[in-house]
Motif scaffolding. Structure first.
Motif, PDB file in Angstrom:
ATOM      1  N   TYR A  90     -26.576 -14.575  44.721  1.00 10.28           N
ATOM      2  CA  TYR A  90     -27.379 -15.427  45.593  1.00 10.28           C
ATOM      3  C   TYR A  90     -26.782 -16.833  45.673  1.00 10.28           C
ATOM      4  CZ  TYR A  90     -30.932 -11.766  45.476  1.00 10.28           C
ATOM      5  OH  TYR A  90     -31.605 -10.576  45.614  1.00 10.28           O
ATOM      6  N   GLY A  91     -26.399 -17.370  44.513  1.00 10.50           N
ATOM      7  CA  GLY A  91     -25.785 -18.693  44.508  1.00 10.50           C
ATOM      8  C   GLY A  91     -24.478 -18.720  45.269  1.00 10.50           C
ATOM      9  N   ALA A  92     -23.646 -17.689  45.072  1.00  6.24           N
ATOM     10  CA  ALA A  92     -22.361 -17.615  45.777  1.00  6.24           C
ATOM     11  C   ALA A  92     -22.577 -17.525  47.284  1.00  6.24           C
ATOM     12  CB  ALA A  92     -21.573 -16.406  45.280  1.00  6.24           C
TER      13      ALA A  92
ATOM     14  N   LEU B 266     -24.017 -12.264  52.016  1.00  4.56           N
ATOM     15  CA  LEU B 266     -24.788 -11.824  50.855  1.00  4.56           C
ATOM     16  C   LEU B 266     -24.413 -10.407  50.452  1.00  4.56           C
ATOM     17  CD1 LEU B 266     -26.938 -12.389  48.761  1.00  4.56           C
ATOM     18  CD2 LEU B 266     -28.676 -11.667  50.410  1.00  4.56           C
ATOM     19  N   GLU B 267     -24.234  -9.522  51.424  1.00  3.40           N
ATOM     20  CA  GLU B 267     -23.837  -8.140  51.120  1.00  3.40           C
ATOM     21  C   GLU B 267     -22.494  -8.110  50.382  1.00  3.40           C
ATOM     22  OE1 GLU B 267     -23.835  -6.175  54.870  1.00  3.40           O
ATOM     23  OE2 GLU B 267     -26.006  -5.797  54.871  1.00  3.40           O
TER      24      GLU B 267
ATOM     25  N   MET C  12     -20.575 -19.121  40.378  1.00  3.29           N
ATOM     26  CA  MET C  12     -21.089 -19.014  41.745  1.00  3.29           C
ATOM     27  C   MET C  12     -20.134 -19.644  42.747  1.00  3.29           C
ATOM     28  SD  MET C  12     -25.244 -19.484  41.327  1.00  3.29           S
ATOM     29  CE  MET C  12     -25.143 -21.193  40.818  1.00  3.29           C
ATOM     30  N   LEU C  13     -19.497 -20.741  42.368  1.00  4.65           N
ATOM     31  CA  LEU C  13     -18.554 -21.374  43.287  1.00  4.65           C
ATOM     32  C   LEU C  13     -17.280 -20.539  43.430  1.00  4.65           C
ATOM     33  CD1 LEU C  13     -18.002 -23.628  45.194  1.00  4.65           C
ATOM     34  CD2 LEU C  13     -17.220 -25.053  43.296  1.00  4.65           C
ATOM     35  N   LEU C  14     -16.845 -19.918  42.346  1.00  5.64           N
ATOM     36  CA  LEU C  14     -15.709 -18.989  42.470  1.00  5.64           C
ATOM     37  C   LEU C  14     -16.090 -17.794  43.342  1.00  5.64           C
ATOM     38  CD1 LEU C  14     -14.211 -18.984  38.842  1.00  5.64           C
ATOM     39  CD2 LEU C  14     -13.085 -19.781  40.932  1.00  5.64           C
TER      40      LEU C  14
ATOM     41  N   LYS D  65     -14.307 -16.614  46.866  1.00  8.40           N
ATOM     42  CA  LYS D  65     -13.871 -15.250  47.212  1.00  8.40           C
ATOM     43  C   LYS D  65     -14.430 -14.830  48.568  1.00  8.40           C
ATOM     44  CE  LYS D  65     -13.167 -11.168  44.349  1.00  8.40           C
ATOM     45  NZ  LYS D  65     -11.793 -11.436  44.229  1.00  8.40           N
ATOM     46  N   ILE D  66     -15.707 -15.130  48.784  1.00  7.14           N
ATOM     47  CA  ILE D  66     -16.352 -14.788  50.056  1.00  7.14           C
ATOM     48  C   ILE D  66     -15.678 -15.522  51.214  1.00  7.14           C
ATOM     49  CG2 ILE D  66     -18.496 -14.924  51.386  1.00  7.14           C
ATOM     50  CD1 ILE D  66     -20.000 -14.859  48.688  1.00  7.14           C
ATOM     51  N   LEU D  67     -15.497 -16.826  51.044  1.00  9.52           N
ATOM     52  CA  LEU D  67     -14.943 -17.644  52.122  1.00  9.52           C
ATOM     53  C   LEU D  67     -13.490 -17.287  52.416  1.00  9.52           C
ATOM     54  CD1 LEU D  67     -16.538 -21.040  51.068  1.00  9.52           C
ATOM     55  CD2 LEU D  67     -17.056 -19.760  53.148  1.00  9.52           C
TER      56      LEU D  67
END
Length: 439
Positions: A410-412, A39-40, A145-147, A151-153
């Motif tokens: 939040y969604g991402a 989340l951060e 949100m999926l993009l 990026k996070i993953l």
């Protein structure tokens, strides 16, 4: 000899387990710590501003089902910049990305990307540039949100204990894009799938879901009732399709009120009646159309709609032809959430956003073609709240619809956390096995 072999194998296994533990800290790390990190990262100014920019670009250029060429191009461009492999085209304009080891287990995250044939009524800097088309259901936010999750993953890809499949789906709005993607292998090797939809009815910072039947199965129907037209002053020389159609509309109401268990929700609505163009002329035909919704017994309800229309028409000496898939609009099955995935989602939301962030949702008579995925493999569909008490937000499919962009991180993060947690639990159970060809 046998003892030496056994000791050697045991030693190798211990080395393997130690290497897995040292290379995969997320297996041992506390779940809430993982969620916080994700989340951060999503809320960092760099990532948030990037998501807002993408969402606004998609919003300015809405495209209808199977026409999402520019949207698909943008998605592919962003995946390439992140460094994510993908497959294209799938279901004409769809894109499927892959992050992780390329090996089992496989878990999928899905976003729909089509717009609606609606003229936007919101005056703002990034209003739709395409007359008569608008992202009035939040799909621009879903793609973003999926993009963001991608990026996070990708940033944490070395910790993934399997493969995350990113499904960017076309044509959710009545054209069964999920079914077409399924037919073209989007779910190959995938063990579970998650989807998120933005909601203006749920408070910001909260997410809602339920186990079992969540969204209704839905279909449409159209019928042409044909009689014999003539002058309105001599109705006995005609076979009046207007009276027949009126009787049909009233009779259809009894399918719910008289034939449905009061504890089993169903809806039959006639929403279209067309025919005639003069005050003193009885027309040759009347066209009616509408929708039917059900959590159970959907096929039976379809059959009864057809029977009522044809037989009521016959009572009034008219003929009726009934089409249950007008304009190629196939019925959608109910969306049923897997109970285990529901429990996982509930835990992830609470770990990520706090104990009060999860809301138990009531069943919804609306429908979603995510159901095609969820009837094939275990699936879970949820709603993410964006309601803000200081601002009003119109409901979906309204020309005044808009998104609270603060919800994007939040969604991402929820998307990414669900994938990470699913793979983490699979790894902890030692279920990673099998062979998968290179992506």
């Amino acid at each position: 000899m046998a003892l030496n072999k056994l000791l050697s194998l045991t030693f190798q296994l211990l080395l393997f387990l130690l290497s897995v533990s040292s290379e995969s800290p997320w297996i041992a790390e506390d779940t809430s710590q993982i969620q916080t990190k994700l989340l951060e990262f999503a809320k960092s100014p760099e990532v948030f501003d990037w998501m807002v920019k993408i969402r606004r670009k998609i919003h300015e250029n809405p495209e209808l089902g199977y026409e999402e060429l520019e949207t698909s191009k943008l998605i592919r461009s962003e995946l390439e910049l992140i460094g994510i492999k993908y497959r294209y085209p799938v279901a004409i304009t769809g894109v499927i990305g892959y992050i992780g080891t390329g090996e089992p287990p496989f878990v999928a995250l899905r976003a729909d990307m089509d717009a609606l044939p609606i003229q936007e009524g919101v005056e703002w800097e990034h209003k739709s540039k395409i007359p008569g088309k608008m992202h009035a259901c939040g799909h621009d936010g879903h793609v973003t949100m999926l993009l963001g999750a991608a990026k996070i993953l990708h940033e944490h890809r070395h910790h993934l204990q399997g493969t995350v499949v990113l499904i960017f789906q076309p044509a959710e709005e009545g054209l069964s894009g999920a079914k077409k993607m399924r037919e073209e292998g989007a779910l190959k090797n995938v063990e579970a799938i998650f989807g998120i939809h933005l909601s203006a009815r749920i408070p910001f910072g909260k997410a809602a879901s339920r186990a079992g039947s969540f969204l209704a199965g839905a279909g449409v129907f159209e019928a042409v009732i044909t009689g014999k037209g003539g002058h309105a002053a001599i109705p006995h020389h005609t076979i009046d399709p207007v009276v027949a159609a009126s009787s049909i509309v009233l009779s259809l109401q009894q399918l719910v009120s008289r034939e449905t268990d009061p504890l089993d929700s169903k809806v039959v609505t006639v929403s279209k009646v067309n025919g005639g163009n003069a005050f003193n002329v009885i027309p040759d035909s009347i066209t009616i159309g509408g929708t039917l919704r059900a959590f159970t017994g959907f096929t039976q309800l379809q059959q009864r709609v057809k029977e009522v229309i044809t037989k009521q028409a016959a009572v009034h000496r008219c003929n009726a032809s009934v089409n249950l898939t007008p304009n190629g609009r196939e019925p959608m099955p109910p969306t049923v959430n897997n109970k285990d995935l529901y429990k996982q989602f509930k835990k992830v939301v609470r770990d990520l956003l706090g104990q009060e962030a999860f809301v138990e949702a009531a069943p919804v008579m609306g429908s979603e073609d995510f159901s095609y995925f969820a009837e094939t493999i275990p699936g879970h569909f949820s709603l993410l709240g964006m309601q803000d008490e200081t601002n009003g937000y119109a409901s979906s499919h309204s020309p005044l619809y808009r998104i609270n962009e603060d919800v994007l991180p939040y969604g991402a993060a929820i998307h990414a956390s669900m994938a990470v947690q699913y793979l983490k639990e699979k790894a902890s159970k030692g279920s990673v096995s099998g062979f998968h060809e290179e992506l």
